[in-house]
Design an enzyme around this catalytic site. Structure first.
Site, mmCIF file in Angstrom:
data_model
loop_
_atom_site.group_PDB
_atom_site.id
_atom_site.type_symbol
_atom_site.label_atom_id
_atom_site.label_comp_id
_atom_site.label_asym_id
_atom_site.label_seq_id
_atom_site.Cartn_x
_atom_site.Cartn_y
_atom_site.Cartn_z
ATOM 1 N N ASP A 1 0.351 -0.865 17.893
ATOM 2 C CA ASP A 1 0.670 0.253 16.868
ATOM 3 C C ASP A 1 1.027 1.712 17.406
ATOM 4 O O ASP A 1 2.039 2.171 17.130
ATOM 5 C CB ASP A 1 -0.332 0.302 15.544
ATOM 6 C CG ASP A 1 -0.008 1.519 14.576
ATOM 7 O OD1 ASP A 1 1.199 1.044 13.876
ATOM 8 O OD2 ASP A 1 -0.545 2.364 14.681
ATOM 9 N N LYS B 1 7.039 1.949 11.525
ATOM 10 C CA LYS B 1 7.481 2.390 12.927
ATOM 11 C C LYS B 1 7.863 1.133 13.924
ATOM 12 O O LYS B 1 8.599 1.597 14.694
ATOM 13 C CB LYS B 1 6.248 2.594 13.637
ATOM 14 C CG LYS B 1 4.960 1.837 13.419
ATOM 15 C CD LYS B 1 4.030 2.449 12.304
ATOM 16 C CE LYS B 1 3.159 1.400 11.694
ATOM 17 N NZ LYS B 1 2.068 1.797 10.597
ATOM 18 N N GLY C 1 -7.612 0.262 3.619
ATOM 19 C CA GLY C 1 -6.213 0.183 3.759
ATOM 20 C C GLY C 1 -5.298 0.930 4.772
ATOM 21 O O GLY C 1 -4.405 1.305 4.894
ATOM 22 N N LYS D 1 4.405 4.084 18.090
ATOM 23 C CA LYS D 1 4.559 5.501 17.757
ATOM 24 C C LYS D 1 4.731 6.244 19.186
ATOM 25 O O LYS D 1 5.456 7.293 18.843
ATOM 26 C CB LYS D 1 3.309 5.733 16.966
ATOM 27 C CG LYS D 1 2.990 5.169 15.662
ATOM 28 C CD LYS D 1 1.735 5.317 15.281
ATOM 29 C CE LYS D 1 1.419 4.762 13.797
ATOM 30 N NZ LYS D 1 0.034 4.560 13.430
ATOM 31 N N GLU E 1 9.751 10.134 9.224
ATOM 32 C CA GLU E 1 8.524 11.333 9.355
ATOM 33 C C GLU E 1 7.406 10.264 9.339
ATOM 34 O O GLU E 1 6.383 10.494 10.265
ATOM 35 C CB GLU E 1 8.431 12.181 8.539
ATOM 36 C CG GLU E 1 7.483 13.128 8.574
ATOM 37 C CD GLU E 1 7.098 14.111 9.841
ATOM 38 O OE1 GLU E 1 8.164 14.686 10.049
ATOM 39 O OE2 GLU E 1 6.213 13.908 10.828
ATOM 40 N N ALA F 1 12.993 20.526 -4.307
ATOM 41 C CA ALA F 1 14.185 20.159 -3.511
ATOM 42 C C ALA F 1 15.489 20.497 -4.409
ATOM 43 O O ALA F 1 16.654 20.410 -3.917
ATOM 44 C CB ALA F 1 14.212 18.454 -3.270
ATOM 45 N N THR G 1 0.790 -1.149 0.046
ATOM 46 C CA THR G 1 -0.089 -0.014 -0.014
ATOM 47 C C THR G 1 0.917 1.373 0.039
ATOM 48 O O THR G 1 0.687 2.117 -0.794
ATOM 49 C CB THR G 1 -0.750 -0.020 1.275
ATOM 50 O OG1 THR G 1 -1.719 -1.225 1.321
ATOM 51 C CG2 THR G 1 -1.762 1.131 1.285
ATOM 52 N N VAL H 1 5.220 7.932 12.466
ATOM 53 C CA VAL H 1 4.293 8.451 13.494
ATOM 54 C C VAL H 1 3.290 9.412 12.669
ATOM 55 O O VAL H 1 3.673 10.574 12.167
ATOM 56 C CB VAL H 1 4.849 9.215 14.581
ATOM 57 C CG1 VAL H 1 4.029 9.704 15.614
ATOM 58 C CG2 VAL H 1 6.113 8.376 15.311
HETATM 59 N N1 HSE Z 1 -2.442 0.727 10.822
HETATM 60 C C1 HSE Z 1 -2.161 2.251 11.259
HETATM 61 C C2 HSE Z 1 -3.186 3.098 11.649
HETATM 62 C C3 HSE Z 1 -1.379 2.520 10.009
HETATM 63 O O1 HSE Z 1 -4.299 2.599 11.482
HETATM 64 O O2 HSE Z 1 -2.966 3.992 11.947
HETATM 65 C C4 HSE Z 1 -0.687 3.910 9.959
HETATM 66 O O3 HSE Z 1 0.487 3.710 10.961
#
Ligand code: HSE
Length: 404
Positions: A195, A99, A181, A199, A123, A30, A10, A126
């Protein structure tokens, strides 16, 4: 400048798309053109425009001296770690949305980058597309960050929003998030808060300048949040949010992820759906908030590509900035979880009312649903909460992010 992408899932396909669609814009901003030399993936993509640059062998990237910047968007900590390390040791900058890898081996990888004159940038790891890490590491240099309260997982915020607003069932809302996604390959990482924990570990390590590992982040997910909790939340003019809370005081840091009641007058209340936000309090700037899409193909790709452009400028010596590790391996002084203080909404069986009053003393009653007694506790430490709750039949407990 030749660049490469490791992983065509993705986010990888998003990076491919953004680099192609915004090629001229990036070149203008850039000061140099980024040309995709390779995309690494084990799979074949017949008929996809990626075919002409697709490789199955990472050595094509590592051994090509013209490739100066690599996006690692494979995920995981196995091959992703090995390939990132090899690329950095070959003097190539690596930009990532991974992450898990940043949280577990970020310090080591930043040091390797420092030693090899390249950069390890993250970057996108998070807050998805929200510029968050760079502002903290540059624009907030003048501040001592006192606390950060953030919504860092799009999938759970999406689920909680759908449960709250559309009365959707948990499984239905999760399926929608997966289909869009947003979710991790294994959505347990989203739902159980892992997750957001990764972060939080990254953000806490950056603001502390020392390692705050995932083990230092007390983590609770949203799988125990029920429709009845939302009923109470509505009575209190609040919503339920999975918050990441980082606090710094007297040289110590605390970090946790848990569902919190967030009232309508809190800036984080309006953060709905897949959106993420971070409310940062600096001792000079006061409260500032960052808000945007925390997950999804193009927002995440946007952050990876911004890092690639910065790394490319650095590699081309168009910019003087060199890698300085954002945190050292020295362990931060962590506040034991037992000492962290919050108020909580507690629901017990109606039969437990007197016992609850006796155990908690200073409480504010909340109009209960049938058969229950519900109240908000005083602000108290986890240790004191557990002592008071011992022996009570607690149906649910959600911490609250308001004081009165
Ligand atoms: N699975 C994570 C979320 C994807 O839903 O925030 C982005 O880090």
């Amino acid at each position: 400048m030749k660049v490469a992408i490791m992983g065509y899932g993705t986010v990888g396909s998003g990076v491919f798309e953004v680099l192609n669609t915004n090629k001229d814009i990036i070149a203008k901003k850039a000061g140099l053109e980024l040309e995709i030399g390779y995309v690494l993936d084990l799979r074949d993509f017949p008929g996809d425009p990626v075919e002409s640059v697709l490789t199955h062998d990472v050595n094509d990237i590592i051994n090509d001296p013209e490739v100066k910047v690599v996006a690692e968007v494979m995920g995981g900590v196995g091959a992703a770690y090995k390939f990132t390390k090899a690329a950095l040791e070959a003097g190539k900058s690596v930009c990532t949305s991974n992450k898990e890898l940043v949280a577990t081996r970020g310090c080591e990888l930043m040091k390797i980058a420092q030693e090899h004159g390249c950069r390890y940038l993250f970057e996108a790891s998070v807050g998805g597309g929200i510029p968050l890490i760079r502002p903290i590491m540059t624009a907030l240099h003048g501040d001592d960050i006192v606390h950060m309260k953030s919504i860092l997982n799009g999938t759970t915020n999406y689920i909680l929003t759908r449960m709250s607003e559309a009365g959707a069932a948990f499984s239905e809302a999760l399926a929608e998030a997966q289909q869009k996604g947003y979710a991790e390959a294994d959505p347990t990482a989203d739902v159980e808060g892992h997750d957001a924990m990764r972060k939080t570990s990254i953000l806490a390590s950056i603001v502390e300048g020392k390692l705050v590992s995932c083990d230092d982040v007390h983590t609770e997910g949203i799988s125990a949040v029920t429709a009845t909790d939302f009923k109470y939340a509505r009575k209190l003019h609040a919503g339920v949010k999975l918050l990441s809370v980082i606090s710094r005081e007297n040289g110590r840091v605390s970090a946790m992820v848990a569902p919190f009641l967030v009232r309508e007058d809190n800036e984080l209340y309006g953060v709905k759906g897949v959106k993420n936000a971070s409310l940062i309090c600096g001792n000079a700037v006061g409260d500032i908030m960052f808000y945007g899409s925390g997950a999804g193909k193009l927002p995440t790709a946007s952050a990876v590509v911004a890092d690639m452009a910065e790394a490319a400028q650095c590699m081309a010596e168009l910019s003087a900035s060199k890698q300085v590790p954002a945190w050292t391996e020295e362990k931060a002084d962590i506040v034991p979880f037992d000492e962290i203080k919050n108020a909580s909404l507690v629901r017990v069986a109606a039969a437990d009312e007197q016992a609850a009053r006796k155990a908690f003393g200073d409480i504010r009653e909340v109009a209960p649903v049938e058969g229950e007694f519900a109240f908000i506790t005083a602000v108290m430490s986890e240790k004191d909460y557990n002592k008071a709750a011992q022996g009570l039949n607690v149906i649910s407990r959600i911490r609250v992010d308001f004081k009165d």
